[in-house]
Design a protein around this motif. Sequence first.
Motif, PDB file in Angstrom:
ATOM      1  N   GLY A  12       5.150  12.506  -0.303  1.00 52.24           N
ATOM      2  CA  GLY A  12       5.927  11.476   0.375  1.00 52.24           C
ATOM      3  C   GLY A  12       6.284  10.347  -0.564  1.00 52.24           C
ATOM      4  N   ILE A  13       7.460   9.773  -0.371  1.00 56.04           N
ATOM      5  CA  ILE A  13       7.950   8.674  -1.206  1.00 56.04           C
ATOM      6  C   ILE A  13       8.525   7.586  -0.302  1.00 56.04           C
ATOM      7  CG2 ILE A  13       9.656   7.972  -2.945  1.00 56.04           C
ATOM      8  CD1 ILE A  13       9.540  10.823  -4.062  1.00 56.04           C
ATOM      9  N   GLY A  14       8.182   6.350  -0.589  1.00 55.41           N
ATOM     10  CA  GLY A  14       8.769   5.199   0.097  1.00 55.41           C
ATOM     11  C   GLY A  14       9.260   4.198  -0.920  1.00 55.41           C
ATOM     12  N   GLU A  62      10.184  -8.708  10.065  1.00 56.69           N
ATOM     13  CA  GLU A  62      10.017  -8.730  11.515  1.00 56.69           C
ATOM     14  C   GLU A  62      10.596  -7.491  12.191  1.00 56.69           C
ATOM     15  OE1 GLU A  62      10.098 -12.844   9.858  1.00 56.69           O
ATOM     16  OE2 GLU A  62      11.316 -11.043   9.652  1.00 56.69           O
ATOM     17  N   ASP A  63      11.516  -6.834  11.523  1.00 57.01           N
ATOM     18  CA  ASP A  63      12.103  -5.609  12.085  1.00 57.01           C
ATOM     19  C   ASP A  63      11.179  -4.402  11.935  1.00 57.01           C
ATOM     20  OD1 ASP A  63      14.366  -7.081  12.672  1.00 57.01           O
ATOM     21  OD2 ASP A  63      15.456  -6.438  10.873  1.00 57.01           O
ATOM     22  N   HIS A  64      10.138  -4.531  11.121  1.00 53.84           N
ATOM     23  CA  HIS A  64       9.315  -3.377  10.789  1.00 53.84           C
ATOM     24  C   HIS A  64       7.827  -3.552  11.077  1.00 53.84           C
ATOM     25  CE1 HIS A  64      12.766  -1.768   8.505  1.00 53.84           C
ATOM     26  NE2 HIS A  64      12.892  -2.984   7.995  1.00 53.84           N
ATOM     27  N   LEU A  65       7.356  -4.801  11.132  1.00 48.66           N
ATOM     28  CA  LEU A  65       5.923  -5.057  11.204  1.00 48.66           C
ATOM     29  C   LEU A  65       5.559  -5.890  12.430  1.00 48.66           C
ATOM     30  CD1 LEU A  65       5.324  -6.017   7.455  1.00 48.66           C
ATOM     31  CD2 LEU A  65       4.775  -3.829   8.537  1.00 48.66           C
ATOM     32  N   PRO A  66       4.328  -5.764  12.912  1.00 43.20           N
ATOM     33  CA  PRO A  66       3.876  -6.597  14.031  1.00 43.20           C
ATOM     34  C   PRO A  66       3.923  -8.079  13.665  1.00 43.20           C
ATOM     35  CG  PRO A  66       2.323  -4.801  13.608  1.00 43.20           C
ATOM     36  CD  PRO A  66       3.289  -4.808  12.476  1.00 43.20           C
ATOM     37  N   LEU A  81       3.761  -2.586   2.838  1.00 44.77           N
ATOM     38  CA  LEU A  81       3.392  -1.989   4.119  1.00 44.77           C
ATOM     39  C   LEU A  81       4.522  -1.135   4.685  1.00 44.77           C
ATOM     40  CD1 LEU A  81       1.537  -5.015   5.744  1.00 44.77           C
ATOM     41  CD2 LEU A  81       0.502  -2.841   5.063  1.00 44.77           C
ATOM     42  N   VAL A  82       5.731  -1.645   4.594  1.00 45.42           N
ATOM     43  CA  VAL A  82       6.879  -0.895   5.110  1.00 45.42           C
ATOM     44  C   VAL A  82       7.145   0.337   4.251  1.00 45.42           C
ATOM     45  CG1 VAL A  82       9.363  -1.001   5.571  1.00 45.42           C
ATOM     46  CG2 VAL A  82       7.888  -2.920   6.215  1.00 45.42           C
ATOM     47  N   ALA A  83       7.070   0.179   2.932  1.00 44.72           N
ATOM     48  CA  ALA A  83       7.273   1.337   2.045  1.00 44.72           C
ATOM     49  C   ALA A  83       6.204   2.401   2.304  1.00 44.72           C
ATOM     50  CB  ALA A  83       7.239   0.895   0.583  1.00 44.72           C
ATOM     51  N   THR A  84       4.991   1.989   2.619  1.00 47.58           N
ATOM     52  CA  THR A  84       3.932   2.945   2.957  1.00 47.58           C
ATOM     53  C   THR A  84       4.265   3.682   4.245  1.00 47.58           C
ATOM     54  OG1 THR A  84       2.262   1.594   1.841  1.00 47.58           O
ATOM     55  CG2 THR A  84       1.477   3.190   3.470  1.00 47.58           C
ATOM     56  N   ASP A  85       4.760   2.944   5.235  1.00 50.28           N
ATOM     57  CA  ASP A  85       5.178   3.599   6.484  1.00 50.28           C
ATOM     58  C   ASP A  85       6.230   4.665   6.197  1.00 50.28           C
ATOM     59  OD1 ASP A  85       3.480   1.960   7.878  1.00 50.28           O
ATOM     60  OD2 ASP A  85       5.052   0.663   8.697  1.00 50.28           O
ATOM     61  N   TRP A  86       7.199   4.314   5.353  1.00 45.22           N
ATOM     62  CA  TRP A  86       8.269   5.267   5.016  1.00 45.22           C
ATOM     63  C   TRP A  86       7.707   6.464   4.265  1.00 45.22           C
ATOM     64  CZ3 TRP A  86      12.001   1.001   2.819  1.00 45.22           C
ATOM     65  CH2 TRP A  86      12.565   0.287   3.899  1.00 45.22           C
ATOM     66  N   SER A 146      -3.582  -3.051  -1.378  1.00 48.74           N
ATOM     67  CA  SER A 146      -4.500  -1.946  -1.085  1.00 48.74           C
ATOM     68  C   SER A 146      -5.278  -2.226   0.198  1.00 48.74           C
ATOM     69  CB  SER A 146      -5.473  -1.729  -2.248  1.00 48.74           C
ATOM     70  OG  SER A 146      -4.821  -1.167  -3.367  1.00 48.74           O
ATOM     71  N   GLY A 147      -5.741  -3.462   0.336  1.00 45.66           N
ATOM     72  CA  GLY A 147      -6.517  -3.813   1.516  1.00 45.66           C
ATOM     73  C   GLY A 147      -5.712  -3.733   2.801  1.00 45.66           C
ATOM     74  N   GLN A 148      -4.528  -4.315   2.786  1.00 45.84           N
ATOM     75  CA  GLN A 148      -3.710  -4.329   4.001  1.00 45.84           C
ATOM     76  C   GLN A 148      -3.219  -2.931   4.375  1.00 45.84           C
ATOM     77  OE1 GLN A 148      -3.509  -6.620   6.109  1.00 45.84           O
ATOM     78  NE2 GLN A 148      -3.146  -8.656   5.277  1.00 45.84           N
ATOM     79  N   ILE A 149      -2.860  -2.129   3.378  1.00 48.65           N
ATOM     80  CA  ILE A 149      -2.436  -0.751   3.661  1.00 48.65           C
ATOM     81  C   ILE A 149      -3.590   0.034   4.284  1.00 48.65           C
ATOM     82  CG2 ILE A 149      -1.740   1.452   2.615  1.00 48.65           C
ATOM     83  CD1 ILE A 149      -0.183  -0.254   0.516  1.00 48.65           C
TER      84      ILE A 149
END
Length: 407
Positions: A12-14, A62-66, A81-86, A146-149
């Motif tokens: 996977g790649i983001g 705000e379009d992607h995260l809580p 965080l968003v790139a990790t989701d992707w 790393s921590g937040q992911i």
Amino acid sequence: MSDRPARTVVTGIGIAAPNGLGNQDYWEATRVGKSGIARITRFPADSYPATLAGEIHDFRAEDHLPSRLIPQTDRMTRLALVATDWALADAGVDPKELAAYDMGVVTASSSGGFEFGQGELQKLWSQGSQHVSAYQSFAWFYAVNSGQISIRNGMKGPSGVVVSDQAGGLDALAHARRQIRKGTRLIVSGSIDASICPWGWVAQLAGDRLSTAEDADRAYLPFDADARGHVPGEGGAILILEDEEAARARGARVYGEIAGYGSTFDPRPGSGREPGLRKAIELALADAGVTAGEVDVVFADGAAVPELDRTEAEAITAVFGPRGVPVTVPKTMTGRLYSGAAPLDVATALLAVREGVIPATTNVEPAGSHELDLVTGQARTAEVRTALVLARGHHGFNSALVVRAAG
């Protein structure tokens, strides 16, 4: 039973880059030579000697995260965080379906959350300590991505952060591979950096390597006779690394293998000893079990500092021969993203393997003295099975990583 270490593959790649948000937008832009370098808009930059950067536009966290995450995170962390989701979605992985201790996170960082830190320091100076956010205790920290992911995705396996400037992006992927070989099922790795703010800008200027050109097309020119420093950028790439057998057992699509890695440190200046980049290349090729003749393209570090360009070109030609392998620096379209640059190059290499296209080094007129087969002008169609990615960090870090087509 084979003694050969388990293969580590990318599933996977983001991507978050100045010339494209998401894998498709980035690749379409990179393939046609579209640049994301322009005049800085994130803060008034007219009073600074360098005024160009590779900024990411049209990103609203705000379009992607809580909403609860917004006040406790720096821009780099929101992008990560968003790139990790992707990347997880691209890999077809739902972390809730895997055991928490079978998943880990290893990222790199060069600066930490500079913009968040600047904001809190401004509150301290202007309003007093009672106005400083408690989140400052970690939002600036190198390991915060790393921590937040890991927290967001419930990943409790081996985790960490590598800090070795631009080389750190490759070092993190190598450390992730090491954890996969030790038995971890999946590692989120790579890096996103973002420090385009006044505090971060002054820190970068202090390194005395920033281009002060005002023409975006002639500002960042690695291996060009007019090279006078680099243009910084923000962003990078997050990759999902897995054990090959486990990935194929679940029917995952595999981009390619992290096949080899080498790292060295340059000798003391004035020692008369050879710089360490050539040795890093040789170590990576040996680790991958490939010869120089099997490498189809080199993604160069491309410092755009004449002396550094010379030493990199000499290392490449020493291993591959004069004009012996296509060389490219697609970061001329994004700027140097510090620890995020090399993971983005790795992602680009894997996309080049998939598409059979080597992206161009835009705007550069190669200096003949370097004896490189630099891909310029437009992308070059080629069969790409094996790629070498190079990265160097300030004060002597050298890293090289080999990626290879799946199968």
